[in-house]
Structure formats: structure tokens, C-alpha cells
Design an enzyme around this catalytic site. Structure first.
Site, PDB file in Angstrom:
ATOM      1  N   SER A   7       0.838  -1.205   0.000  1.00 11.84           N
ATOM      2  CA  SER A   7       0.000   0.000   0.000  1.00 11.84           C
ATOM      3  C   SER A   7       0.873   1.256   0.000  1.00 11.84           C
ATOM      4  O   SER A   7       1.674   1.483   0.910  1.00 11.84           O
ATOM      5  CB  SER A   7      -0.915   0.005   1.231  1.00 11.84           C
ATOM      6  OG  SER A   7      -1.540   1.265   1.338  1.00 11.84           O
ATOM      7  N   HIS A  32      -1.297  -1.204  -4.153  1.00 13.30           N
ATOM      8  CA  HIS A  32      -2.578  -0.792  -3.571  1.00 13.30           C
ATOM      9  C   HIS A  32      -2.558   0.727  -3.411  1.00 13.30           C
ATOM     10  O   HIS A  32      -1.638   1.290  -2.809  1.00 13.30           O
ATOM     11  CB  HIS A  32      -2.739  -1.485  -2.215  1.00 13.30           C
ATOM     12  CG  HIS A  32      -4.051  -1.265  -1.549  1.00 13.30           C
ATOM     13  ND1 HIS A  32      -5.188  -1.967  -1.863  1.00 13.30           N
ATOM     14  CD2 HIS A  32      -4.416  -0.408  -0.553  1.00 13.30           C
ATOM     15  CE1 HIS A  32      -6.188  -1.572  -1.091  1.00 13.30           C
ATOM     16  NE2 HIS A  32      -5.748  -0.625  -0.293  1.00 13.30           N
ATOM     17  N   ASP A  34      -4.603   3.872  -2.099  1.00 16.15           N
ATOM     18  CA  ASP A  34      -5.713   4.292  -1.227  1.00 16.15           C
ATOM     19  C   ASP A  34      -6.162   5.713  -1.544  1.00 16.15           C
ATOM     20  O   ASP A  34      -5.360   6.645  -1.522  1.00 16.15           O
ATOM     21  CB  ASP A  34      -5.251   4.263   0.236  1.00 16.15           C
ATOM     22  CG  ASP A  34      -5.156   2.862   0.779  1.00 16.15           C
ATOM     23  OD1 ASP A  34      -6.151   2.117   0.683  1.00 16.15           O
ATOM     24  OD2 ASP A  34      -4.081   2.506   1.297  1.00 16.15           O
ATOM     25  N   MET A  36      -8.758   8.593  -0.214  1.00 20.13           N
ATOM     26  CA  MET A  36      -9.587   8.994   0.937  1.00 20.13           C
ATOM     27  C   MET A  36     -10.126  10.402   0.701  1.00 20.13           C
ATOM     28  O   MET A  36      -9.401  11.263   0.197  1.00 20.13           O
ATOM     29  CB  MET A  36      -8.747   8.976   2.210  1.00 20.13           C
ATOM     30  CG  MET A  36      -8.085   7.641   2.464  1.00 20.13           C
ATOM     31  SD  MET A  36      -7.107   7.720   3.972  1.00 20.13           S
ATOM     32  CE  MET A  36      -6.362   6.102   3.981  1.00 20.13           C
ATOM     33  N   HIS A  66      -8.327   1.648  -4.170  1.00 23.09           N
ATOM     34  CA  HIS A  66      -9.269   1.422  -3.062  1.00 23.09           C
ATOM     35  C   HIS A  66      -9.913   2.768  -2.742  1.00 23.09           C
ATOM     36  O   HIS A  66      -9.284   3.615  -2.101  1.00 23.09           O
ATOM     37  CB  HIS A  66      -8.485   0.852  -1.867  1.00 23.09           C
ATOM     38  CG  HIS A  66      -9.298   0.654  -0.630  1.00 23.09           C
ATOM     39  ND1 HIS A  66      -8.728   0.471   0.621  1.00 23.09           N
ATOM     40  CD2 HIS A  66     -10.653   0.592  -0.439  1.00 23.09           C
ATOM     41  CE1 HIS A  66      -9.683   0.306   1.508  1.00 23.09           C
ATOM     42  NE2 HIS A  66     -10.862   0.388   0.906  1.00 23.09           N
ATOM     43  N   MET A  68     -12.039   4.978  -0.824  1.00 25.23           N
ATOM     44  CA  MET A  68     -12.741   5.203   0.449  1.00 25.23           C
ATOM     45  C   MET A  68     -13.402   6.569   0.337  1.00 25.23           C
ATOM     46  O   MET A  68     -12.958   7.568   0.898  1.00 25.23           O
ATOM     47  CB  MET A  68     -11.736   5.137   1.611  1.00 25.23           C
ATOM     48  CG  MET A  68     -11.245   3.719   1.879  1.00 25.23           C
ATOM     49  SD  MET A  68      -9.739   3.662   2.875  1.00 25.23           S
ATOM     50  CE  MET A  68      -8.518   3.894   1.610  1.00 25.23           C
ATOM     51  N   MET A 137     -11.710  -5.251   5.298  1.00 28.11           N
ATOM     52  CA  MET A 137     -10.914  -4.316   6.107  1.00 28.11           C
ATOM     53  C   MET A 137     -10.676  -4.933   7.476  1.00 28.11           C
ATOM     54  O   MET A 137     -11.620  -5.342   8.167  1.00 28.11           O
ATOM     55  CB  MET A 137     -11.641  -2.984   6.294  1.00 28.11           C
ATOM     56  CG  MET A 137     -11.785  -2.115   5.056  1.00 28.11           C
ATOM     57  SD  MET A 137     -10.250  -1.610   4.249  1.00 28.11           S
ATOM     58  CE  MET A 137      -9.276  -0.970   5.595  1.00 28.11           C
ATOM     59  N   ASP A 171      -6.963  -5.947   4.132  1.00 31.41           N
ATOM     60  CA  ASP A 171      -6.317  -4.637   4.217  1.00 31.41           C
ATOM     61  C   ASP A 171      -6.386  -4.092   5.642  1.00 31.41           C
ATOM     62  O   ASP A 171      -7.475  -3.890   6.181  1.00 31.41           O
ATOM     63  CB  ASP A 171      -7.067  -3.699   3.244  1.00 31.41           C
ATOM     64  CG  ASP A 171      -6.407  -2.346   3.103  1.00 31.41           C
ATOM     65  OD1 ASP A 171      -5.302  -2.136   3.634  1.00 31.41           O
ATOM     66  OD2 ASP A 171      -7.022  -1.478   2.445  1.00 31.41           O
TER      67      ASP A 171
HETATM   68  C1  DX5 Z   1      -6.327   2.028   5.541  1.00 32.29           C
HETATM   69  C2  DX5 Z   1      -5.925   1.704   4.139  1.00 32.29           C
HETATM   70  C3  DX5 Z   1      -4.853   0.704   4.045  1.00 32.29           C
HETATM   71  C4  DX5 Z   1      -3.554   1.091   4.704  1.00 32.29           C
HETATM   72  C5  DX5 Z   1      -3.011  -0.155   5.332  1.00 32.29           C
HETATM   73  O1  DX5 Z   1      -7.498   2.713   5.526  1.00 32.29           O
HETATM   74  O2  DX5 Z   1      -7.026   1.229   3.384  1.00 32.29           O
HETATM   75  O3  DX5 Z   1      -4.612   0.269   2.716  1.00 32.29           O
HETATM   76  O4  DX5 Z   1      -2.590   1.609   3.822  1.00 32.29           O
HETATM   77  O5  DX5 Z   1      -1.884   0.174   6.040  1.00 32.29           O
HETATM   78  P1  DX5 Z   1      -1.217  -0.835   7.058  1.00 32.29           P
HETATM   79  O6  DX5 Z   1      -0.778  -2.018   6.249  1.00 32.29           O
HETATM   80  O7  DX5 Z   1      -0.091  -0.025   7.606  1.00 32.29           O
HETATM   81  O8  DX5 Z   1      -2.233  -1.191   8.063  1.00 32.29           O
HETATM   82 ZN    ZN Z   2      -6.604   0.283   1.414  1.00 35.30          ZN
END
Ligand code: DX5
Ligand code: ZN
Length: 220
Positions: A7, A32, A34, A36, A66, A68, A137, A171
Site C-alpha cells: 500500500s 494498492h 488508497d 480517501m 481502493h 474510500m 478491512m 487490508d
Molecule cells: C487504511 C488503508 C490501508 C492502509 C493499510 O485505511 O485502506 O490500505 O494503507 O496500512 P497498514 O498495512 O499499515 O495497516
Molecule cells: Zn486500502
């Protein structure tokens, strides 16, 4: 077969290109990514222009977006146009998650559906035929570096018992120490932010995942 999906969130932001290059030298071919929106989750991360910059420099790298976000479909064209190979949205963000999965498929990429820890796995049942990827998650989404929630692993077993044959991604707090448990439960993609990019030896992390596949191969 399990696959490491680092990620980007945990990468050194001052050296993203170098981090991705080093990651690919470890034999990793998927990242990956992310996204947000500071509304669906209480944080902001990367927008479409980051996706474009990564895809331009590393066209062969698969980018697993991903989202969010509350209004993820408004950004679907942008992420797909800028090189995402799969797009995962949240069940909680849509009145009709099935329509969201159809919209993603119409763009010609893999469609994923994710659930937060508080959402029961049963909420996914109507979409198992449609989802190429189910993302479980194992932390509350929004931040990297949180503690893995082992009670979420049962969702993976539940989905396999329900006959789901697509990709199950996990994740949040995933690391070499819980990788075997996740593999045995039926997971395929292990998303690792902190455990990969903040490791003193990312190559060893990639190797640990590969070794689990070899062990599985030996058992078959
Ligand atoms: C959290 C993200 C993850 C995050 C995971 O909301 O969706 O992808 O990067 O990070 P680690 O592996 O550090 O928990
Ligand atoms: Zn993620």
C-alpha cells in the site's frame, strides 16, 4: 495463491518513484492505491493525478485503487483513465452497490467491493456473483499503521463457505506474522502498507509471502 499488494500510503512520500522501483525489484507487480475523501473516512490521501504519474512511469504495474469515498463513481473515469487496473468501492457508501460494480465493469476493469469492520459479511452476499474482488478491512479505514483485527478473519471463511471464488483481499495491519492465518482462511491478496514499506528488509517480506505459496504448493 496469495499475492503481496503493498500500500502506497506507507511509502516515503519524498521518494515515491524510488520506493515503487525498489518494490518492483522485489518481484511485486501490483500496488494498492488508497483514495480517501475526508468524509467517508477522516483522512485525505492521493488523487487521480498521483495515479496518472505512477502509471506513466510504471505502465506495467497494476494499480489497485481502493476508493474510500462517498462519491466514488464521480471519479471512476479519472482513475480508470489514469491507469487503475482494478477499482474497489465500499458497500457502506452506496444505496445500490450492485449498480456501482456494474459501472466499474462497464469501464473494463476489475470491480471490487469492500466492507469496514462493523459491516457484517452477510451484506456482501447479494454481490458475490458480480465482485471480482472482495476487500475485507481488518482495521477501521482511514489510516495506515493500525493494529490488525483478528475477529475479521471469520468473514473470509464465511465468504469461502458461501461459495465465493473470486479474489479476497485483506487490508489493515497485515504483516508476515498473520499472513499464514489469512492464507489458510482463504485470502488471496495481502495488502501491506507499514509491514512492507516501513520494513528494514522489504525483500524479506516479499519472500515470506512467496514461501507461503511454495508451502501451499507442496501440500497439494
Ligand atoms: C487504511 C488503508 C490501508 C492502509 C493499510 O485505511 O485502506 O490500505 O494503507 O496500512 P497498514 O498495512 O499499515 O495497516
Ligand atoms: Zn486500502
Amino acid at each position: 495463491m496469495i499475492k503481496l499488494t503493498p500500500s502506497l500510503l506507507a511509502a516515503d512520500l519524498m521518494n515515491l518513484g524510488g520506493e515503487i522501483e525498489a518494490m518492483m525489484k522485489c518481484g511485486v507487480d501490483q500496488l494498492h492505491f488508497d483514495v480517501m475523501d475526508a468524509h467517508f473516512v477522516p483522512n485525505l490521501s492521493f488523487g487521480p493525478s498521483f495515479c496518472r504519474a505512477i502509471h506513466r512511469r510504471f505502465p506495467e504495474l497494476k494499480i489497485d485503487a481502493h476508493l474510500m469515498m462517498d462519491n466514488a463513481l464521480d471519479y471512476l473515469d479519472a482513475f480508470v483513465g489514469y491507469g487503475a487496473s482494478s477499482v474497489t468501492v465500499h458497500e457502506e457508501a452506496f444505496a445500490d452497490p450492485g449498480a456501482a460494480l456494474r459501472a466499474i465493469h462497464e469501464k473494463g476493469v476489475q470491480a471490487g467491493l469492500s466492507v469496514k469492520p462493523g459491516t457484517p459479511a452477510e451484506a456482501l452476499l447479494p454481490y458475490l456473483d458480480q465482485a471480482d474482488i472482495i476487500l475485507i478491512m481488518t482495521v477501521e479505514p482511514g489510516f495506515g499503521g493500525q493494529k490488525f483485527m483478528p475477529d475479521q478473519v471469520e468473514k473470509i471463511r464465511f465468504l469461502r463457505r458461501a461459495g465465493y471464488r473470486g479474489v479476497i483481499a485483506v487490508d489493515g495491519g497485515v504483516c508476515p506474522d498473520n499472513a499464514a492465518l489469512l492464507q489458510q482462511a482463504g485470502a488471496n491478496w495481502l495488502v501491506m502498507g507499514t509491514a512492507f514499506f516501513r520494513s528494514p528488509d522489504p525483500q524479506a517480506v516479499a519472500r515470506a509471502v512467496e514461501e507461503l505459496n511454495e508451502k501451499e504448493g507442496n501440500r497439494q
